[in-house]
Design an enzyme around this catalytic site. Sequence first.
Site, PDB file in Angstrom:
ATOM      1  CE1 TYR A 193      39.799  46.030  47.096  1.00 16.58           C
ATOM      2  CE2 TYR A 193      38.543  46.872  45.237  1.00 16.58           C
ATOM      3  CZ  TYR A 193      39.234  45.845  45.848  1.00 16.58           C
ATOM      4  OH  TYR A 193      39.358  44.633  45.208  1.00 16.58           O
TER       5      TYR A 193
ATOM      6  CB  SER B 169      40.970  45.239  41.944  1.00 11.49           C
ATOM      7  OG  SER B 169      39.723  45.822  41.628  1.00 11.49           O
TER       8      SER B 169
END
Length: 258
Positions: A156, A143
């Site tokens: 995250y 990501s």
Amino acid sequence: MATAAPPAASRIAVVTGASSGIGAATARRLAGAGYRVVLTARRKDRIEALAEEITAAGHAATAYPLDVTDRAAVDEFATAFKTVGVLVNNAGGALGADPVATGDPEQWRTMYETNVLGTLHLTQALLPKLDASGDGTVVVVSSTAAHATYEGGAGYVAAKHGAHVLAETLRLEIVGRPVRVIEIAPGMVRTEEFALTRFGGDTERAEKVYQGVANPLTADDVADTITWAVTRPPHVNIDLLVVRPRAQASNTKVHREA
């Protein structure tokens, strides 16, 4: 640019987290590129339906229910193969958006176990099979969170940083062996579940993530990128590819229309 057909020794592509979103779209794309795709995820009904869809389209697909955090199950799964051409480590996801001061440690643990340890389990279990293919590819779907932080995203971000470091280190450690390591780092991707899962099913909060963004990425945009990277000639390695929608300049700079 047309994609090259994979060599015969590298026809099997394992895709984790294939029950929805980027994983499902990647399975469809790789099947269309000539791979025999193996779909893994915890939701048996979803991957079986997808395998039937891909097969009906004239391609080859097999569903295998699997929890990537269960090492014993992963090791058993790996015994089914003599060689594997491609491993797409896509299983992951985000939980919560609380600041560090009040973040839920269990959510952090779950994100780490899925995004990092899940990737580790599959990569370790299948690396000998990828080697045996003579032309293997490990893909880590990380990501933009793997490369820059933002408020409310520490859990995250920490997990995706871990996935990035795993890919970067593995590439150093196996240089000279017939296995490529590719990292694809998507930015804002609108899928049916990512934000909804992150916010515990709160649809209003999930919708606000994409509010005013005319064209966030789709799962198929990312799948197309993954398939392009995987189907480059064997001597070409796409170390890291960051893909964002045009409206997103960074994790915190997004153009939103009124």
